[in-house]
Design a protein around this motif. Structure first.
Motif, PDB file in Angstrom:
ATOM      1  N   LEU A  85       0.808  -1.221   0.000  1.00 24.21           N
ATOM      2  CA  LEU A  85       0.000   0.000   0.000  1.00 24.21           C
ATOM      3  C   LEU A  85       0.842   1.273   0.000  1.00 24.21           C
ATOM      4  O   LEU A  85       0.282   2.371   0.003  1.00 24.21           O
ATOM      5  N   ALA A  86       2.151   1.137  -0.019  1.00 23.12           N
ATOM      6  CA  ALA A  86       3.016   2.320   0.042  1.00 23.12           C
ATOM      7  C   ALA A  86       2.687   3.362  -1.030  1.00 23.12           C
ATOM      8  O   ALA A  86       2.616   4.562  -0.729  1.00 23.12           O
ATOM      9  N   PRO A  87       2.452   2.971  -2.309  1.00 19.82           N
ATOM     10  CA  PRO A  87       2.163   4.008  -3.310  1.00 19.82           C
ATOM     11  C   PRO A  87       0.829   4.713  -3.096  1.00 19.82           C
ATOM     12  O   PRO A  87       0.607   5.801  -3.632  1.00 19.82           O
ATOM     13  N   TRP A  88      -0.072   4.097  -2.340  1.00 23.32           N
ATOM     14  CA  TRP A  88      -1.432   4.614  -2.201  1.00 23.32           C
ATOM     15  C   TRP A  88      -1.672   5.259  -0.834  1.00 23.32           C
ATOM     16  O   TRP A  88      -2.738   5.819  -0.591  1.00 23.32           O
ATOM     17  N   ARG A  89      -0.680   5.164   0.056  1.00 21.87           N
ATOM     18  CA  ARG A  89      -0.891   5.538   1.458  1.00 21.87           C
ATOM     19  C   ARG A  89      -1.151   7.033   1.641  1.00 21.87           C
ATOM     20  O   ARG A  89      -2.021   7.427   2.424  1.00 21.87           O
ATOM     21  N   GLY A  90      -0.392   7.866   0.932  1.00 22.89           N
ATOM     22  CA  GLY A  90      -0.491   9.305   1.153  1.00 22.89           C
ATOM     23  C   GLY A  90      -1.889   9.846   0.967  1.00 22.89           C
ATOM     24  O   GLY A  90      -2.369  10.659   1.773  1.00 22.89           O
ATOM     25  N   LEU A  91      -2.563   9.410  -0.054  1.00 22.47           N
ATOM     26  CA  LEU A  91      -3.941   9.838  -0.310  1.00 22.47           C
ATOM     27  C   LEU A  91      -4.936   8.901   0.352  1.00 22.47           C
ATOM     28  O   LEU A  91      -5.943   9.339   0.924  1.00 22.47           O
ATOM     29  N   GLY A  92      -4.645   7.599   0.296  1.00 17.64           N
ATOM     30  CA  GLY A  92      -5.628   6.620   0.735  1.00 17.64           C
ATOM     31  C   GLY A  92      -5.886   6.605   2.228  1.00 17.64           C
ATOM     32  O   GLY A  92      -7.045   6.452   2.654  1.00 17.64           O
ATOM     33  N   GLN A  93      -4.850   6.768   3.034  1.00 13.85           N
ATOM     34  CA  GLN A  93      -5.059   6.660   4.475  1.00 13.85           C
ATOM     35  C   GLN A  93      -5.976   7.758   5.019  1.00 13.85           C
ATOM     36  O   GLN A  93      -6.930   7.448   5.741  1.00 13.85           O
ATOM     37  N   PRO A  94      -5.759   9.031   4.685  1.00  6.82           N
ATOM     38  CA  PRO A  94      -6.707  10.034   5.189  1.00  6.82           C
ATOM     39  C   PRO A  94      -8.123   9.851   4.645  1.00  6.82           C
ATOM     40  O   PRO A  94      -9.099  10.123   5.346  1.00  6.82           O
ATOM     41  N   LEU A  95      -8.247   9.385   3.407  1.00  4.11           N
ATOM     42  CA  LEU A  95      -9.588   9.134   2.871  1.00  4.11           C
ATOM     43  C   LEU A  95     -10.268   8.000   3.629  1.00  4.11           C
ATOM     44  O   LEU A  95     -11.467   8.074   3.932  1.00  4.11           O
TER      45      LEU A  95
END
Length: 256
Positions: free
Chosen positions: A19-29
Motif C-alpha cells: 500500500l506504500a504508493p497509495w498511502r499518502g492519499l488513501g489513508q486520510p480518505l
C-alpha cells in the motif's frame, strides 16, 4: 465484496508494503470514510483539478448500460460504498492516463461487439489487469526466474536482488483482497522498465504501452505476491515456497 473482506475501512493496514504508493492519499480518505462512508464523495473531494473523470453514486449508472461504456461517454465513474470501489478510485487518482486508456479500449470493444455473455480476448485481458494487475521493475535475472516459475531461484537464491526491484500493485480487486492477506493471492504482472521512477511517469508510460494488438494475448506473468521478500513475515522461512499449490511449476508445452 470478495469473500472474507470486511466492509470496514478501519480494517486497512496502511503499513503494508503493497500500500506504500497509495498511502499518502488513501489513508486520510479511509479515515474520513469511517465517519462518512460515502465513497464517491470522498474520492471526488480529493480529485485534483483537471481530473479525467468524476466520481458519482452507483445510482447514476442507468439500467441496461454497460459500466465501462458509461464511464467513457460521461467521464464519470459510478461508485459503490465499499472497499472494491474505494481502491478503484485510488488507482484512478494515481494512474489516470492508464485507467482512461483501459476504459477507452473496453468502450471501443463494447461499441464494436456489444456486451456478450463471454468477454472477447481483449476485454478479458484488460479486465484481468485492471482488477488483478501489477507492474514489476526488476533486474533481468529476477524476470528470467519468474518466467521460468523457478521459485527457489527467484525468492531464495536471488533474494538479495529484490532490493533492486519494485512491485506496484495496480489491480483494485487485488488491493481489496489484500485487506485480509492470504498466501494464495496472485498478481498478473507486466514488466516495466527500471529507469521509470515516479508514479506519474509510470502512468504516462503504461498508458502508451497498452495496445489492443499485444494485450489481447495477456502478456502477464503470475506472481504470488506474499512471496515477495519483505512483504510477508512468513516468507522468511524457506519452506514457505515449497507449497506447490501456490508456487506452481511452469506447465509443460503441449505436444504438437
Amino acid at each position: 465484496m470478495a469473500a472474507g473482506v470486511s466492509e470496514t475501512f478501519a480494517a486497512i493496514d496502511w503499513s503494508a508494503p503493497w500500500l506504500a504508493p497509495w498511502r499518502g492519499l488513501g489513508q486520510p480518505l479511509a479515515q474520513q470514510l469511517q465517519h462518512d462512508p460515502t465513497v464517491h464523495r470522498a474520492l471526488q473531494t480529493a480529485a485534483p483539478p483537471g481530473a479525467p473523470v468524476a466520481f458519482v453514486p452507483q445510482s447514476d449508472l442507468p439500467e441496461a448500460t454497460a459500466y465501462e461504456q458509461h464511464i467513457w461517454d460521461t467521464r464519470s465513474v459510478p461508485t459503490r460504498d465499499n472497499l472494491h470501489d474505494f481502491f478503484n478510485g485510488l488507482v484512478w487518482q494515481h494512474l489516470p492516463h492508464t485507467k482512461r486508456r483501459l476504459n477507452q479500449l473496453q468502450a471501443q470493444a463494447i461499441a464494436a461487439d456489444g456486451v456478450q455473455a463471454v468477454r472477447g480476448p481483449l476485454r478479458d485481458a484488460l479486465t484481468v489487469f485492471d482488477e488483478n494487475g501489477a507492474l514489476l521493475q526488476a533486474p533481468d535475472a529476477l524476470w528470467d526466474a519468474l518466467r521460468a516459475r523457478d521459485w527457489q531461484r527467484l525468492f531464495i537464491d536471488l533474494r538479495p536482488l529484490w532490493a533492486e526491484a519494485r512491485l506496484v500493485l495496480v489491480g483494485h480487486a487485488l488491493l481489496e483482497k489484500l485487506v485480509v492477506p492470504r498466501k494464495p493471492m496472485v498478481a498478473h504482472v507486466y514488466q516495466a522498465p527500471s529507469a521509470i521512477e515516479s508514479i506519474a511517469d509510470v502512468d504516462a508510460w503504461l498508458a502508451q504501452e497498452i495496445q489492443s494488438q499485444t494485450w489481447a494475448a495477456k502478456p502477464f506473468t503470475p506472481l504470488p505476491v506474499l512471496g515477495v521478500p519483505g512483504w510477508w513475515p512468513a516468507n522468511e522461512v524457506p519452506g514457505f515456497y515449497a507449497d506447490a499449490q501456490v508456487f506452481r511449476p511452469l506447465r509443460a508445452a503441449p505436444v504438437p
